[in-house]
Scaffold this motif. Structure first.
Motif, mmCIF file in Angstrom:
data_model
loop_
_atom_site.group_PDB
_atom_site.id
_atom_site.type_symbol
_atom_site.label_atom_id
_atom_site.label_comp_id
_atom_site.label_asym_id
_atom_site.label_seq_id
_atom_site.Cartn_x
_atom_site.Cartn_y
_atom_site.Cartn_z
ATOM 1 N N LEU A 2 4.642 -12.767 1.141
ATOM 2 C CA LEU A 2 4.722 -11.314 1.301
ATOM 3 C C LEU A 2 6.092 -10.811 0.887
ATOM 4 O O LEU A 2 6.215 -9.796 0.170
ATOM 5 N N TYR A 5 6.643 -10.328 -2.978
ATOM 6 C CA TYR A 5 6.125 -9.089 -3.570
ATOM 7 C C TYR A 5 7.023 -7.901 -3.224
ATOM 8 O O TYR A 5 7.335 -7.070 -4.079
ATOM 9 N N HIS A 6 7.448 -7.822 -1.972
ATOM 10 C CA HIS A 6 8.301 -6.705 -1.567
ATOM 11 C C HIS A 6 9.630 -6.751 -2.312
ATOM 12 O O HIS A 6 10.114 -5.728 -2.809
ATOM 13 N N VAL A 18 5.872 -0.499 3.787
ATOM 14 C CA VAL A 18 5.152 -1.559 4.496
ATOM 15 C C VAL A 18 4.362 -0.880 5.604
ATOM 16 O O VAL A 18 4.940 -0.248 6.496
ATOM 17 N N PRO A 34 -0.825 -9.323 0.125
ATOM 18 C CA PRO A 34 -0.694 -10.779 -0.007
ATOM 19 C C PRO A 34 -1.106 -11.497 1.281
ATOM 20 O O PRO A 34 -0.857 -11.014 2.384
ATOM 21 N N CYS A 36 -3.879 -11.867 2.809
ATOM 22 C CA CYS A 36 -4.697 -11.036 3.714
ATOM 23 C C CYS A 36 -5.762 -11.925 4.342
ATOM 24 O O CYS A 36 -6.960 -11.793 4.083
#
Length: 245
Positions: A2, A5-6, A18, A34, A36
């Motif tokens: 995660l 990606y951020h 977020v 991501p 999930c």
């Protein structure tokens, strides 16, 4: 995963929030989800309506593996999102560090390659098209990333974990497809940009000065100076910019 990606969205200066799964999705052109892993009927329905209305959803490995009570699904992955994603996961596996594999992404008339890291899903597209493939090994030619057209939107399944260069190019393709432009053009480590209303916040977290190109005239609310073109932001410096026209 995660955080990758951020961090990459920050590096290319695309405004990012977020949010919890129960937030209204309608104000977002793209949603990255991501890992999930936990998906119930409610979130599957909300994702489906979001994409159907024109949004773009990106999910990755282990999506739909459990329900919200932590019980592993007996459905073929990605479980309750299988119809939306237009793909089935035939097989998944963790990867050893010495696995000799590459993934190839066709991006903006050039090929970007990465070794898959940690994990590999073998995907069977039902309706989805192929965006990237495994280039060797027993998965040669199999999709690594797919895109499904659903209603007015797109649903991407990213079935592995790749290095920053590869993943950054993938993200750029997705946000460009949705007409999202970066807040500033410089992709430099340590620069953070955030838009809140009409104000543009730029923060330099690095140890060195950074040069930034401004495409219009702003007033820096901290210094009251008018700024345009190339400006320098010192180490640990902050600008709060308001457009002058």
């Amino acid at each position: 995963h995660l955080s990758q990606y951020h961090r990459l969205l920050q590096q290319i200066h695309v405004g990012t929030d977020v949010i919890p799964y129960d937030r209204d999705f309608s104000g977002y052109r793209v949603i990255f989800a991501p890992l999930c892993c936990m998906v119930n009927d409610e979130i599957a329905g909300r994702f489906t309506e979001y994409v159907k209305a024109g949004g773009t959803l990106i999910v990755t490995i282990e999506t739909g593996m459990k329900d919200f009570e932590g019980v592993i699904t007996d459905e073929t992955l990605p479980g309750k999102l299988k119809t939306l994603m237009g793909v089935e996961v035939e097989h998944f596996e963790g990867l050893p560090n010495n696995e000799n594999l590459t993934v190839c992404l066709n991006a903006v008339n050039k090929k970007i390659r990465s070794a898959p890291l940690i994990w590999r899903d073998l995907l069977n597209p039902i309706k989805a098209g192929t965006v990237a493939v495994y280039e060797n090994g027993y998965s040669k030619g199999k999709p690594a990333i797919t895109r499904n057209i659903y209603g007015k939107g797109y649903a991407y399944y990213f079935g592995t974990v790749c290095d920053d260069k590869f993943t950054r190019e993938f993200i750029k393709c997705v946000v460009k497809e949705k007409g999202i432009k970066p807040l500033i053009t410089e992709e430099r480590e340590g620069l953070e940009t955030v838009r809140r209303g009409k104000y543009l916040f730029i923060l330099n977290h690095s140890q060195g000065n950074k040069t930034i190109s401004l495409g219009r005239t702003y007033e820096d609310k901290l210094t009251r100076k008018k700024l345009k073109g190339k400006v320098k932001l010192e180490s640990k410096g902050v600008m709060i910019l308001e457009p002058t026209q």
